[in-house]
Design a protein around this motif. Structure first.
Motif, PDB file in Angstrom:
ATOM      1  N   VAL A  28       0.737  -1.133  -0.083  1.00 19.69           N
ATOM      2  CA  VAL A  28      -0.075  -0.034   0.073  1.00 19.69           C
ATOM      3  C   VAL A  28       1.022   1.048   0.077  1.00 19.69           C
ATOM      4  O   VAL A  28       1.744   1.409   0.825  1.00 19.69           O
ATOM      5  CB  VAL A  28      -0.968   0.194   1.425  1.00 19.69           C
ATOM      6  CG1 VAL A  28      -1.846   1.098   1.201  1.00 19.69           C
ATOM      7  CG2 VAL A  28      -1.799  -1.328   1.159  1.00 19.69           C
ATOM      8  N   ILE A  29       0.810   2.043  -0.935  1.00 19.27           N
ATOM      9  CA  ILE A  29       1.418   3.077  -1.087  1.00 19.27           C
ATOM     10  C   ILE A  29       0.662   4.326  -0.753  1.00 19.27           C
ATOM     11  O   ILE A  29      -0.294   4.584  -0.818  1.00 19.27           O
ATOM     12  CB  ILE A  29       2.007   3.387  -2.451  1.00 19.27           C
ATOM     13  CG1 ILE A  29       1.280   3.386  -3.625  1.00 19.27           C
ATOM     14  CG2 ILE A  29       3.061   2.323  -2.708  1.00 19.27           C
ATOM     15  CD1 ILE A  29       1.677   3.926  -5.200  1.00 19.27           C
ATOM     16  N   VAL A  30       1.462   5.441  -0.050  1.00 18.13           N
ATOM     17  CA  VAL A  30       0.978   6.757  -0.004  1.00 18.13           C
ATOM     18  C   VAL A  30       1.445   7.882  -0.992  1.00 18.13           C
ATOM     19  O   VAL A  30       2.567   7.994  -1.103  1.00 18.13           O
ATOM     20  CB  VAL A  30       1.246   7.201   1.470  1.00 18.13           C
ATOM     21  CG1 VAL A  30       0.717   8.655   1.639  1.00 18.13           C
ATOM     22  CG2 VAL A  30       0.916   6.373   2.478  1.00 18.13           C
ATOM     23  N   LEU A  31       0.631   8.256  -1.614  1.00 18.11           N
ATOM     24  CA  LEU A  31       0.702   9.290  -2.663  1.00 18.11           C
ATOM     25  C   LEU A  31       0.257  10.787  -2.139  1.00 18.11           C
ATOM     26  O   LEU A  31      -0.826  11.036  -1.816  1.00 18.11           O
ATOM     27  CB  LEU A  31      -0.096   8.826  -3.946  1.00 18.11           C
ATOM     28  CG  LEU A  31       0.382   7.829  -4.625  1.00 18.11           C
ATOM     29  CD1 LEU A  31      -0.245   7.770  -5.869  1.00 18.11           C
ATOM     30  CD2 LEU A  31       1.805   7.774  -5.243  1.00 18.11           C
ATOM     31  N   HIS A  32       1.379  11.548  -2.189  1.00 15.20           N
ATOM     32  CA  HIS A  32       1.181  13.018  -1.842  1.00 15.20           C
ATOM     33  C   HIS A  32       1.816  14.027  -3.126  1.00 15.20           C
ATOM     34  O   HIS A  32       3.130  13.835  -3.123  1.00 15.20           O
ATOM     35  CB  HIS A  32       1.744  13.023  -0.422  1.00 15.20           C
ATOM     36  CG  HIS A  32       1.639  14.583   0.004  1.00 15.20           C
ATOM     37  ND1 HIS A  32       0.706  15.236   0.345  1.00 15.20           N
ATOM     38  CD2 HIS A  32       2.557  15.392   0.314  1.00 15.20           C
ATOM     39  CE1 HIS A  32       0.707  16.561   0.518  1.00 15.20           C
ATOM     40  NE2 HIS A  32       1.979  16.743   0.705  1.00 15.20           N
ATOM     41  N   GLN A  33       1.485  14.792  -3.554  1.00 13.33           N
ATOM     42  CA  GLN A  33       1.909  15.807  -4.547  1.00 13.33           C
ATOM     43  C   GLN A  33       2.549  14.958  -5.444  1.00 13.33           C
ATOM     44  O   GLN A  33       3.994  15.305  -5.770  1.00 13.33           O
ATOM     45  CB  GLN A  33       2.732  16.621  -3.715  1.00 13.33           C
ATOM     46  CG  GLN A  33       2.145  17.883  -2.643  1.00 13.33           C
ATOM     47  CD  GLN A  33       2.975  18.615  -2.310  1.00 13.33           C
ATOM     48  OE1 GLN A  33       4.135  18.515  -2.111  1.00 13.33           O
ATOM     49  NE2 GLN A  33       2.370  19.864  -1.721  1.00 13.33           N
ATOM     50  N   HIS A  34       2.212  14.041  -6.083  1.00 16.77           N
ATOM     51  CA  HIS A  34       2.574  13.078  -7.169  1.00 16.77           C
ATOM     52  C   HIS A  34       3.990  12.357  -6.785  1.00 16.77           C
ATOM     53  O   HIS A  34       4.737  12.230  -7.734  1.00 16.77           O
ATOM     54  CB  HIS A  34       2.705  13.904  -8.280  1.00 16.77           C
ATOM     55  CG  HIS A  34       1.521  14.513  -9.176  1.00 16.77           C
ATOM     56  ND1 HIS A  34       1.406  15.511  -9.664  1.00 16.77           N
ATOM     57  CD2 HIS A  34       0.277  14.232  -8.850  1.00 16.77           C
ATOM     58  CE1 HIS A  34       0.144  15.760 -10.138  1.00 16.77           C
ATOM     59  NE2 HIS A  34      -0.793  14.831  -9.423  1.00 16.77           N
ATOM     60  N   GLN A  35       4.108  11.974  -5.535  1.00 15.76           N
ATOM     61  CA  GLN A  35       5.231  11.374  -4.972  1.00 15.76           C
ATOM     62  C   GLN A  35       4.708  10.146  -4.199  1.00 15.76           C
ATOM     63  O   GLN A  35       3.835  10.524  -3.332  1.00 15.76           O
ATOM     64  CB  GLN A  35       6.111  12.301  -4.421  1.00 15.76           C
ATOM     65  CG  GLN A  35       6.648  13.358  -4.999  1.00 15.76           C
ATOM     66  CD  GLN A  35       7.983  14.345  -4.218  1.00 15.76           C
ATOM     67  OE1 GLN A  35       8.164  13.833  -3.312  1.00 15.76           O
ATOM     68  NE2 GLN A  35       7.879  15.347  -4.770  1.00 15.76           N
ATOM     69  N   VAL A  36       5.557   9.266  -4.137  1.00 16.85           N
ATOM     70  CA  VAL A  36       5.294   7.939  -3.229  1.00 16.85           C
ATOM     71  C   VAL A  36       5.914   8.471  -2.134  1.00 16.85           C
ATOM     72  O   VAL A  36       7.363   8.639  -1.907  1.00 16.85           O
ATOM     73  CB  VAL A  36       5.770   6.600  -3.751  1.00 16.85           C
ATOM     74  CG1 VAL A  36       5.729   5.620  -2.503  1.00 16.85           C
ATOM     75  CG2 VAL A  36       5.066   6.476  -5.008  1.00 16.85           C
ATOM     76  N   GLY A  44      -4.290  -0.241   7.263  1.00 18.43           N
ATOM     77  CA  GLY A  44      -4.016   0.416   8.601  1.00 18.43           C
ATOM     78  C   GLY A  44      -2.684   1.114   9.080  1.00 18.43           C
ATOM     79  O   GLY A  44      -2.799   2.224   9.174  1.00 18.43           O
ATOM     80  N   GLU A  45      -1.861   0.594   8.568  1.00 16.57           N
ATOM     81  CA  GLU A  45      -0.433   1.115   8.961  1.00 16.57           C
ATOM     82  C   GLU A  45      -0.159   2.216   8.082  1.00 16.57           C
ATOM     83  O   GLU A  45       0.293   3.101   8.699  1.00 16.57           O
ATOM     84  CB  GLU A  45       0.501  -0.041   8.429  1.00 16.57           C
ATOM     85  CG  GLU A  45       2.012   0.492   8.894  1.00 16.57           C
ATOM     86  CD  GLU A  45       3.004  -0.625   8.384  1.00 16.57           C
ATOM     87  OE1 GLU A  45       4.133  -0.535   9.019  1.00 16.57           O
ATOM     88  OE2 GLU A  45       2.668  -1.749   7.903  1.00 16.57           O
ATOM     89  N   ALA A  46      -0.695   2.228   6.791  1.00 11.66           N
ATOM     90  CA  ALA A  46      -0.280   3.379   6.002  1.00 11.66           C
ATOM     91  C   ALA A  46      -1.020   4.497   6.357  1.00 11.66           C
ATOM     92  O   ALA A  46      -0.635   5.677   6.269  1.00 11.66           O
ATOM     93  CB  ALA A  46      -0.732   3.032   4.449  1.00 11.66           C
ATOM     94  N   HIS A  47      -2.295   4.296   6.663  1.00 12.86           N
ATOM     95  CA  HIS A  47      -3.197   5.421   7.144  1.00 12.86           C
ATOM     96  C   HIS A  47      -2.602   5.950   8.495  1.00 12.86           C
ATOM     97  O   HIS A  47      -2.778   7.200   8.570  1.00 12.86           O
ATOM     98  CB  HIS A  47      -4.681   4.883   7.205  1.00 12.86           C
ATOM     99  CG  HIS A  47      -5.675   5.891   7.662  1.00 12.86           C
ATOM    100  ND1 HIS A  47      -6.052   6.214   9.143  1.00 12.86           N
ATOM    101  CD2 HIS A  47      -6.176   7.104   7.037  1.00 12.86           C
ATOM    102  CE1 HIS A  47      -6.787   7.270   9.242  1.00 12.86           C
ATOM    103  NE2 HIS A  47      -7.071   7.671   7.592  1.00 12.86           N
TER     104      HIS A  47
END
Length: 86
Positions: A28-36, A44-47
């Motif tokens: 599960v990746i977190v994407l923010h401003q077009h970046q991983v 759950g952990e990602a969140h």
């Protein structure tokens, strides 16, 4: 608007899905401003980690896997809703 940010991040995922899967398949990746900005073993952990750093609506969590199954959900209900025939 948060919806626009989420939509833009999702479009980024779609445009780069193949290369992201090559690196992060099954994570599960977190994407923010077009970046991983994070890679995790569960939603759950990602969140939990993402909300420590970013406001809700400013990032997305995405299971990184090939094909449309990675972002397609099917919802089923056990209830039948009445249909109005007006």
């Amino acid at each position: 608007m948060a919806e626009d940010i989420v939509h833009e991040e999702f479009l980024y995922y779609l445009a780069h899905q193949d290369e992201l899967v090559e690196r992060y398949n099954g994570k599960v990746i977190v994407l923010h401003q077009h970046q991983v900005v994070g890679v995790y073993g569960s939603y759950g952990e990602a969140h939990l980690e993402a909300i420590k750093q970013y406001e809700p609506g400013k990032f997305i969590l995405q299971l990184c896997s090939p094909g449309p199954e990675a972002y397609t959900i099917r919802a089923h209900s056990r209830y039948l809703l009445p249909v109005s025939c007006a």
